[in-house]
Design a protein around this motif. Sequence first.
Motif, PDB file in Angstrom:
ATOM      1  N   LYS A 155       0.833  -1.192   0.000  1.00 34.33           N
ATOM      2  CA  LYS A 155       0.000   0.000   0.000  1.00 34.33           C
ATOM      3  C   LYS A 155       0.878   1.257   0.000  1.00 34.33           C
ATOM      4  N   ILE A 156       1.943   1.241   0.755  1.00 34.59           N
ATOM      5  CA  ILE A 156       2.877   2.373   0.801  1.00 34.59           C
ATOM      6  C   ILE A 156       3.548   2.555  -0.551  1.00 34.59           C
ATOM      7  N   ILE A 157       3.946   1.450  -1.165  1.00 32.99           N
ATOM      8  CA  ILE A 157       4.579   1.504  -2.487  1.00 32.99           C
ATOM      9  C   ILE A 157       3.611   2.113  -3.504  1.00 32.99           C
ATOM     10  N   LYS A 158       2.344   1.717  -3.459  1.00 32.41           N
ATOM     11  CA  LYS A 158       1.356   2.261  -4.397  1.00 32.41           C
ATOM     12  C   LYS A 158       1.104   3.747  -4.147  1.00 32.41           C
ATOM     13  N   ILE A 159       1.093   4.165  -2.892  1.00 32.79           N
ATOM     14  CA  ILE A 159       0.901   5.585  -2.577  1.00 32.79           C
ATOM     15  C   ILE A 159       2.075   6.397  -3.108  1.00 32.79           C
ATOM     16  N   VAL A 160       3.278   5.922  -2.872  1.00 29.48           N
ATOM     17  CA  VAL A 160       4.482   6.606  -3.369  1.00 29.48           C
ATOM     18  C   VAL A 160       4.464   6.631  -4.898  1.00 29.48           C
ATOM     19  N   PHE A 161       4.057   5.541  -5.514  1.00 25.51           N
ATOM     20  CA  PHE A 161       3.977   5.459  -6.974  1.00 25.51           C
ATOM     21  C   PHE A 161       2.973   6.478  -7.506  1.00 25.51           C
ATOM     22  N   ASN A 162       1.811   6.581  -6.874  1.00 27.05           N
ATOM     23  CA  ASN A 162       0.787   7.535  -7.304  1.00 27.05           C
ATOM     24  C   ASN A 162       1.269   8.976  -7.146  1.00 27.05           C
ATOM     25  N   ILE A 163       1.916   9.278  -6.053  1.00 33.83           N
ATOM     26  CA  ILE A 163       2.443  10.626  -5.831  1.00 33.83           C
ATOM     27  C   ILE A 163       3.531  10.941  -6.854  1.00 33.83           C
ATOM     28  N   SER A 164       4.404   9.976  -7.108  1.00 35.27           N
ATOM     29  CA  SER A 164       5.482  10.203  -8.077  1.00 35.27           C
ATOM     30  C   SER A 164       4.912  10.426  -9.478  1.00 35.27           C
ATOM     31  N   PHE A 165       3.790   9.792  -9.791  1.00 35.46           N
ATOM     32  CA  PHE A 165       3.139   9.999 -11.087  1.00 35.46           C
ATOM     33  C   PHE A 165       2.653  11.434 -11.231  1.00 35.46           C
ATOM     34  N   VAL A 166       2.036  11.966 -10.200  1.00 38.47           N
ATOM     35  CA  VAL A 166       1.546  13.349 -10.229  1.00 38.47           C
ATOM     36  C   VAL A 166       2.722  14.315 -10.379  1.00 38.47           C
ATOM     37  N   VAL A 167       3.792  14.082  -9.639  1.00 41.07           N
ATOM     38  CA  VAL A 167       4.995  14.928  -9.743  1.00 41.07           C
ATOM     39  C   VAL A 167       5.563  14.841 -11.158  1.00 41.07           C
ATOM     40  N   GLN A 182       6.534  -5.943 -11.891  1.00 44.36           N
ATOM     41  CA  GLN A 182       5.161  -6.411 -11.867  1.00 44.36           C
ATOM     42  C   GLN A 182       4.771  -6.885 -10.456  1.00 44.36           C
ATOM     43  N   LYS A 183       5.646  -7.644  -9.815  1.00 45.99           N
ATOM     44  CA  LYS A 183       5.370  -8.135  -8.462  1.00 45.99           C
ATOM     45  C   LYS A 183       5.293  -6.990  -7.458  1.00 45.99           C
ATOM     46  N   LEU A 184       6.115  -6.000  -7.651  1.00 41.74           N
ATOM     47  CA  LEU A 184       6.175  -4.876  -6.718  1.00 41.74           C
ATOM     48  C   LEU A 184       4.905  -4.033  -6.771  1.00 41.74           C
ATOM     49  N   LEU A 185       4.368  -3.827  -7.982  1.00 44.03           N
ATOM     50  CA  LEU A 185       3.255  -2.897  -8.148  1.00 44.03           C
ATOM     51  C   LEU A 185       1.885  -3.561  -8.310  1.00 44.03           C
ATOM     52  N   ARG A 186       1.807  -4.830  -8.433  1.00 38.27           N
ATOM     53  CA  ARG A 186       0.499  -5.496  -8.587  1.00 38.27           C
ATOM     54  C   ARG A 186       0.024  -6.087  -7.287  1.00 38.27           C
TER      55      ARG A 186
END
Length: 154
Positions: free
Chosen positions: A3-15, A150-154
């Motif tokens: 969940k933390i990885i996905k939150i960081v991924f989503n924030i990094s996408f916006v940036v 794939q394993k990290l983000l799925r």
Amino acid sequence: MKKIIKIVFNISFVVYLFALVFLLFLDTRGFIWSDLTMKEYIKNSSNFVPFKTINTYIRALFDGSMNIDIPIKNLFGNLFMFLPAGIYLPYYIRKLNKISVFLISMSIFLVVIEVVQVVTRRGSFDIDDFILNMLGSLTGFVIWKANAVQKLLR
């Protein structure tokens, strides 16, 4: 942890999106030749010959004919600018997980960006930018397809 990885991924996408918009359309170092007609502007600021500027920059790296910052920023900047798109887009848009759909979508997206840059006079239409941006996005796509990612983000 996922969940933390996905939150960081989503924030990094916006940036990333904000940085991309700034670099492509808001950076004040653009051409903006307001005294030219649109036809003259397109003629003076566009390159439709594949590898013309790429070859110029590669030669300049070896013969020192221009400040080394210029070819490095142009070659590697254009290459790496869209590398994240090759990771983010298939993650957020599942249909882009097929290479053929990804290639067609990125081609359309990159041509639209090049056209908007010319129309807004915030840049040029350069087929070499398109080539480098596409190579960068394909590199990102290959990274996206790696099992570890794939394993990290799925």
